[in-house]
Write a protein that holds these residues in place. Sequence first.
Motif, PDB file in Angstrom:
ATOM      1  N   TYR A 172       0.829  -1.206   0.000  1.00  0.00           N
ATOM      2  CA  TYR A 172       0.000   0.000   0.000  1.00  0.00           C
ATOM      3  C   TYR A 172       0.863   1.256   0.000  1.00  0.00           C
ATOM      4  O   TYR A 172       0.552   2.244  -0.677  1.00  0.00           O
ATOM      5  N   LYS A 173       1.959   1.207   0.758  1.00  0.00           N
ATOM      6  CA  LYS A 173       2.847   2.371   0.796  1.00  0.00           C
ATOM      7  C   LYS A 173       3.567   2.547  -0.535  1.00  0.00           C
ATOM      8  O   LYS A 173       3.694   3.669  -1.049  1.00  0.00           O
ATOM      9  N   ASP A 174       4.029   1.441  -1.098  1.00  0.00           N
ATOM     10  CA  ASP A 174       4.730   1.512  -2.384  1.00  0.00           C
ATOM     11  C   ASP A 174       3.833   2.046  -3.493  1.00  0.00           C
ATOM     12  O   ASP A 174       4.305   2.711  -4.427  1.00  0.00           O
ATOM     13  N   LEU A 175       2.544   1.756  -3.394  1.00  0.00           N
ATOM     14  CA  LEU A 175       1.579   2.227  -4.396  1.00  0.00           C
ATOM     15  C   LEU A 175       1.153   3.672  -4.157  1.00  0.00           C
ATOM     16  O   LEU A 175       0.308   4.204  -4.886  1.00  0.00           O
ATOM     17  N   LYS A 176       1.744   4.296  -3.117  1.00  0.00           N
ATOM     18  CA  LYS A 176       1.482   5.698  -2.774  1.00  0.00           C
ATOM     19  C   LYS A 176       0.006   5.952  -2.428  1.00  0.00           C
ATOM     20  O   LYS A 176      -0.577   6.980  -2.781  1.00  0.00           O
ATOM     21  N   LEU A 177      -0.572   4.988  -1.718  1.00  0.00           N
ATOM     22  CA  LEU A 177      -1.960   5.161  -1.306  1.00  0.00           C
ATOM     23  C   LEU A 177      -2.124   6.250  -0.254  1.00  0.00           C
ATOM     24  O   LEU A 177      -3.204   6.848  -0.141  1.00  0.00           O
ATOM     25  N   GLU A 178      -1.064   6.540   0.493  1.00  0.00           N
ATOM     26  CA  GLU A 178      -1.147   7.634   1.465  1.00  0.00           C
ATOM     27  C   GLU A 178      -1.360   8.967   0.759  1.00  0.00           C
ATOM     28  O   GLU A 178      -2.189   9.780   1.165  1.00  0.00           O
ATOM     29  N   GLU A 179      -0.602   9.179  -0.337  1.00  0.00           N
ATOM     30  CA  GLU A 179      -0.765  10.414  -1.113  1.00  0.00           C
ATOM     31  C   GLU A 179      -2.131  10.453  -1.801  1.00  0.00           C
ATOM     32  O   GLU A 179      -2.776  11.502  -1.878  1.00  0.00           O
ATOM     33  N   MET A 180      -2.595   9.302  -2.276  1.00  0.00           N
ATOM     34  CA  MET A 180      -3.900   9.225  -2.922  1.00  0.00           C
ATOM     35  C   MET A 180      -5.013   9.559  -1.927  1.00  0.00           C
ATOM     36  O   MET A 180      -5.994  10.235  -2.272  1.00  0.00           O
ATOM     37  N   TYR A 181      -4.865   9.099  -0.700  1.00  0.00           N
ATOM     38  CA  TYR A 181      -5.854   9.394   0.335  1.00  0.00           C
ATOM     39  C   TYR A 181      -5.900  10.895   0.621  1.00  0.00           C
ATOM     40  O   TYR A 181      -6.993  11.480   0.774  1.00  0.00           O
ATOM     41  N   GLN A 182      -4.753  11.532   0.715  1.00  0.00           N
ATOM     42  CA  GLN A 182      -4.720  12.976   0.979  1.00  0.00           C
ATOM     43  C   GLN A 182      -5.408  13.768  -0.130  1.00  0.00           C
ATOM     44  O   GLN A 182      -6.104  14.754   0.143  1.00  0.00           O
ATOM     45  N   ASP A 183      -5.259  13.312  -1.366  1.00  0.00           N
ATOM     46  CA  ASP A 183      -5.952  13.955  -2.480  1.00  0.00           C
ATOM     47  C   ASP A 183      -7.462  13.733  -2.379  1.00  0.00           C
ATOM     48  O   ASP A 183      -8.254  14.647  -2.638  1.00  0.00           O
ATOM     49  N   TYR A 184      -7.859  12.529  -2.005  1.00  0.00           N
ATOM     50  CA  TYR A 184      -9.282  12.214  -1.824  1.00  0.00           C
ATOM     51  C   TYR A 184      -9.879  13.082  -0.723  1.00  0.00           C
ATOM     52  O   TYR A 184     -11.015  13.577  -0.831  1.00  0.00           O
ATOM     53  N   GLU A 185      -9.125  13.297   0.338  1.00  0.00           N
ATOM     54  CA  GLU A 185      -9.558  14.138   1.442  1.00  0.00           C
ATOM     55  C   GLU A 185      -9.816  15.560   0.967  1.00  0.00           C
ATOM     56  O   GLU A 185     -10.843  16.172   1.301  1.00  0.00           O
ATOM     57  N   ARG A 186      -8.902  16.091   0.155  1.00  0.00           N
ATOM     58  CA  ARG A 186      -9.052  17.464  -0.359  1.00  0.00           C
ATOM     59  C   ARG A 186     -10.294  17.585  -1.251  1.00  0.00           C
ATOM     60  O   ARG A 186     -11.083  18.526  -1.128  1.00  0.00           O
ATOM     61  N   ARG A 187     -10.494  16.614  -2.141  1.00  0.00           N
ATOM     62  CA  ARG A 187     -11.640  16.661  -3.056  1.00  0.00           C
ATOM     63  C   ARG A 187     -12.963  16.518  -2.302  1.00  0.00           C
ATOM     64  O   ARG A 187     -13.967  17.145  -2.660  1.00  0.00           O
ATOM     65  N   SER A 188     -12.971  15.723  -1.259  1.00  0.00           N
ATOM     66  CA  SER A 188     -14.189  15.565  -0.461  1.00  0.00           C
ATOM     67  C   SER A 188     -14.551  16.876   0.226  1.00  0.00           C
ATOM     68  O   SER A 188     -15.729  17.269   0.273  1.00  0.00           O
TER      69      SER A 188
END
Length: 419
Positions: free
Chosen positions: A385-401
Amino acid sequence: MASGATFPVIGTVACVAVLGANAQVLTELPQSVLLQLAACIGTLLVLLTLSSLQGGNTSKPQRYPATEWPIPLSEGHPRAGYPAYDQKDATKSFVKVCDKLIEECTADLTKTHELPEAEKKWLKDMLDYNVKGGKMNRGLMVVVSGELILKSMGKDVTSDELTKLAVLGWCIEWLQAWLLIADDFMDDSETRRGQPCWYKLPHVKQIAVNDAFIVEMFVFRVLKRHFWADPAYHQIVDLFMETTFQTECGQLLDLQCMNLGLNDFTFKRWELIVKYKTAFYSFYLPVALGMTVAGVEDKKAYDAAREPLMVMGIYFQAQDDYLDCFATPEVLGKIGTDIQDKKCGWLFVNAYHKLANPEQKKYLDQHYGKCKVGSAEELEIKKMYKDLKLEEMYQDYERRSYEEIMNMRAGVEAEGLPW
């Protein structure tokens, strides 16, 4: 002498009787006089209608004779003896309300349900263990939203009004408590709120299932005790019943994942699960209760409030899924088990359907839902999950929400609700 409420009825009947007995005379009257008589009769009919409406508004609350045994419903103030609600120390005041509710629910069980002292103590201990210890965000949201809406209407918010809202807030907290007791049992969870799950205690085990049912019924007993004479009682009960069923449908969607393949764990299924399992009772219900207590009756207002609250609830669960993987048990308040439990979670659906290469998908097929907490396979999935950069993807999802929620502000305010 006739009362003010019955006079229009008597007057109308008398006039019609007199006119009927003198029908022949009426035919000889000038048209102007006939018009005046018609106007008088019309006025009496309007008074009759208004009287009926007023009579309906002042009628006594509905009673429940089939169940008012062995003790009838109390007609006294349901919150007499409650401590004053201090908004300067809202959390402490809120917790005091819970203590009073536990006392009320268990004090008379030997009289009302012939329970021996041992079972009565069991229920009190069970409530103390399961309904306290959370963040209380849902319950406090009822008090805050209700107060804001009442103030926006220019109404004074008394200590009793705040306590009334707090009672409803604790009904949500207890709703969540029984859902969590059952959920932990079904998921084989280990800890909850920093302590062993209720069913994990050696003297509890399968009894936890019945305890969950009892906490659910305590919710409706609290509502009946505090609101049976309130004009909004049926609206409140309907709201709790519908929200409970929505949540149970979400739980079904979640549990059925054990019978599905990983390819069926789509983003749409995840969204349905969290919308029904979490968003309705965690976000919409607290605000809808505040609106109901404030006297809001316009469906458009509830619809306008529901939209951003659903987005908030769905985002909240994405955050919970994220923390299950990356937060420590101390921060999370429990041991994260989503990978072990084969959960259709935000991290997994994005990794499996959007980001993972064929080799990574194969690894997930082999180990997701088949490895234990803390095992090498679980740690490898977390690393993936970390290698796939899901942490960064989550932060983007948070901003869009956040942006999506803020864009709904105008629609909410247009219905006269505070933001």
